[in-house]
Enzyme design. Structure first.
Site, PDB file in Angstrom:
ATOM      1  N   ASP A   1     -23.572  27.179 -82.004  1.00  0.00           N
ATOM      2  CA  ASP A   1     -24.498  26.044 -82.114  1.00  0.00           C
ATOM      3  C   ASP A   1     -25.709  26.469 -82.944  1.00  0.00           C
ATOM      4  O   ASP A   1     -26.847  26.211 -82.593  1.00  0.00           O
ATOM      5  CB  ASP A   1     -24.925  25.592 -80.720  1.00  0.00           C
ATOM      6  CG  ASP A   1     -25.529  24.183 -80.722  1.00  0.00           C
ATOM      7  OD1 ASP A   1     -25.248  23.423 -81.665  1.00  0.00           O
ATOM      8  OD2 ASP A   1     -26.284  23.861 -79.800  1.00  0.00           O
TER       9      ASP A   1
ATOM     10  N   LYS B   1     -36.159  27.862 -68.148  1.00  0.00           N
ATOM     11  CA  LYS B   1     -35.123  26.959 -68.640  1.00  0.00           C
ATOM     12  C   LYS B   1     -34.225  26.568 -67.475  1.00  0.00           C
ATOM     13  O   LYS B   1     -33.667  27.427 -66.794  1.00  0.00           O
ATOM     14  CB  LYS B   1     -34.292  27.619 -69.743  1.00  0.00           C
ATOM     15  CG  LYS B   1     -33.204  26.696 -70.299  1.00  0.00           C
ATOM     16  CD  LYS B   1     -32.517  27.281 -71.523  1.00  0.00           C
ATOM     17  CE  LYS B   1     -31.496  26.309 -72.087  1.00  0.00           C
ATOM     18  NZ  LYS B   1     -30.826  26.833 -73.309  1.00  0.00           N
TER      19      LYS B   1
END
Length: 420
Positions: free
Chosen positions: A228, A123
């Site tokens: 989130d 990532k």
């Protein structure tokens, strides 16, 4: 920007020293003077440094900047990518890289492989990619600094996520196993699962809903709020349950199974991902984040599965009671102790507020996310000083070999080593 590793295999030990020198100089200089690059690289003879500078500039790893006082160079996101990859290679974390499997508003996801052949995920945090115009127009954020530090913020985001993944994994939460972190990148376990947003049907929506709400409450009991928590950041992993011969399946289990799964016993395990937005339950806006997490799950289940819970809430007061009841272990404090300080958290949060970043998954589709990626400055340079973001920045020895990664559109490609 795309991760292009074609030039990586051709860089010499001297090129790596010069690239590292530009990174080191970025700590105190928005534009690193050429003379300082020569000094920091530790290479004798300026001609070799200038040759390396030319090589790096052609590969778009650094970009030349001119001003009235002096000429200098600035590290690009491509250069930062190469430095992070080089560190992962030296630490034998990575051996090869494959296709991009996800593009978010503030990160890119790639399949990679370890030297043993294990498939992993890389990532790459790219804070600022979609926010150049926003942050330049936000004078309040720029009040006390000449420019914004994209490298520093991207590194903070990666460090925060890696730190939270470590403590969550240690405490029994279902998250991908974190393997390594360098600069703005994280290497983690590749989970064989599908994002919840891609799932059209589940055998038992009520059970899955209860599990996800339980995750939100369990995080709160440890002093954390995801911030989130939505269908973009929940993966569903299928695990087949093997029962002893003669064991009967209950009527409720039979009724809840889809026709194609009745011959098998499947358990769905939610895996939680993406933690740059995670905050402490003591945060000023903790109640807002908690309510948003709960409401995101409620809305999705009503819209996708036509499921509405009979129970109201949970509410932030419930989360507070759980945290107070579970005296002792607070994972927000544990993360602080691991190196991600309150100061870093405040800087990252201030940046996100200034540029309007509201979670990496968000509610944009993949096409919009890719459109956002084209909004960065044309030269893809990183505007701003590096601040405290340097890590693993020791200048490589001139004896180091030029280890390189090759990318392949067809999938995982082999590592190639060229003599330095």
């Amino acid at each position: 920007m795309k991760l292009d590793t074609k030039a990586l295999r051709y860089l010499t030990a001297e090129d790596w020293r010069v690239l590292t020198a530009v990174e080191m100089g970025s700590k105190n200089h928005e534009i690193v003077p050429t003379a300082l690059i020569v000094q920091l690289s530790g290479l004798r003879g300026g001609s070799g440094v200038h040759k390396s500078i030319s090589t790096l500039a052609k590969a778009n790893l650094i970009t030349r900047m001119k001003n009235a006082k002096y000429d200098g160079y600035r590290l690009t996101y491509g250069g930062l990518d190469y430095l992070a990859l080089h560190t992962h290679i030296k630490h034998t974390t990575l051996y090869s890289t494959g296709n991009c499997i996800g593009v978010g508003k503030e990160s890119d996801i790639y399949v990679v492989a370890s030297p043993s052949g294990q498939q992993l995920v890389l990532k790459i945090h790219r804070l600022g990619r979609i926010s150049f115009r926003n942050i330049k127009n936000n004078r309040d954020y720029l009040k006390h600094r000449a420019s914004a530090s994209w490298m520093y913020m991207s590194r903070l985001s990666a460090l925060k996520e890696y730190s939270f993944m470590q403590v969550l994994r240690r405490n029994g939460f279902h998250v991908p196993e974190p393997v390594a972190q360098s600069r703005h990148t994280i290497v983690m376990e590749l989970v064989d699962a599908f994002p919840l947003r891609q799932i059209q049907n589940v055998p038992d929506p009520a059970r899955l809903y209860a599990e996800l709400i339980d995750v939100i409450l369990r995080l709160a009991s440890f002093g954390l709020i995801h911030g989130d928590f939505n269908e973009f950041n929940v993966l569903l992993k299928e695990d087949e349950i093997f029962k002893e011969p003669g064991t009967k399946t209950s009527k409720s289990e039979q009724q809840s199974q889809e026709p194609e799964t009745k011959s098998r016993n499947i358990m769905l395990t939610p895996i939680i991902i993406d933690f740059p937005q995670m905050v402490s339950i003591d945060h000023t806006n903790a109640e807002m984040y908690f309510d948003r997490d709960v409401n995101c799950i409620k809305r999705f289940f009503e819209r996708r599965f036509n499921f509405v819970s009979d129970e109201l809430g949970p509410h932030f007061a419930d989360a507070r009671r759980l945290a107070a009841r579970k005296k002792g272990k607070r994972l927000d404090v544990e993360v602080e102790a691991s190196g991600f300080s309150k100061k870093m958290a405040k800087e990252l949060e201030k940046y996100m507020r200034a540029v309007g970043v509201d979670g990496d998954g968000g509610h944009d589709d993949d096409d919009r996310a890719r459109e956002h990626s084209d909004e960065a400055d044309p030269d893809d340079s990183l505007d701003g000083s590096y601040d405290e973001a340097n890590e693993d920045t020791e200048v490589p020895s001139s004896q180091d070999s030029g280890t390189a990664l090759m990318s392949s559109d067809a999938g995982i490609a082999a590592l190639s080593i060229s003599a330095g």
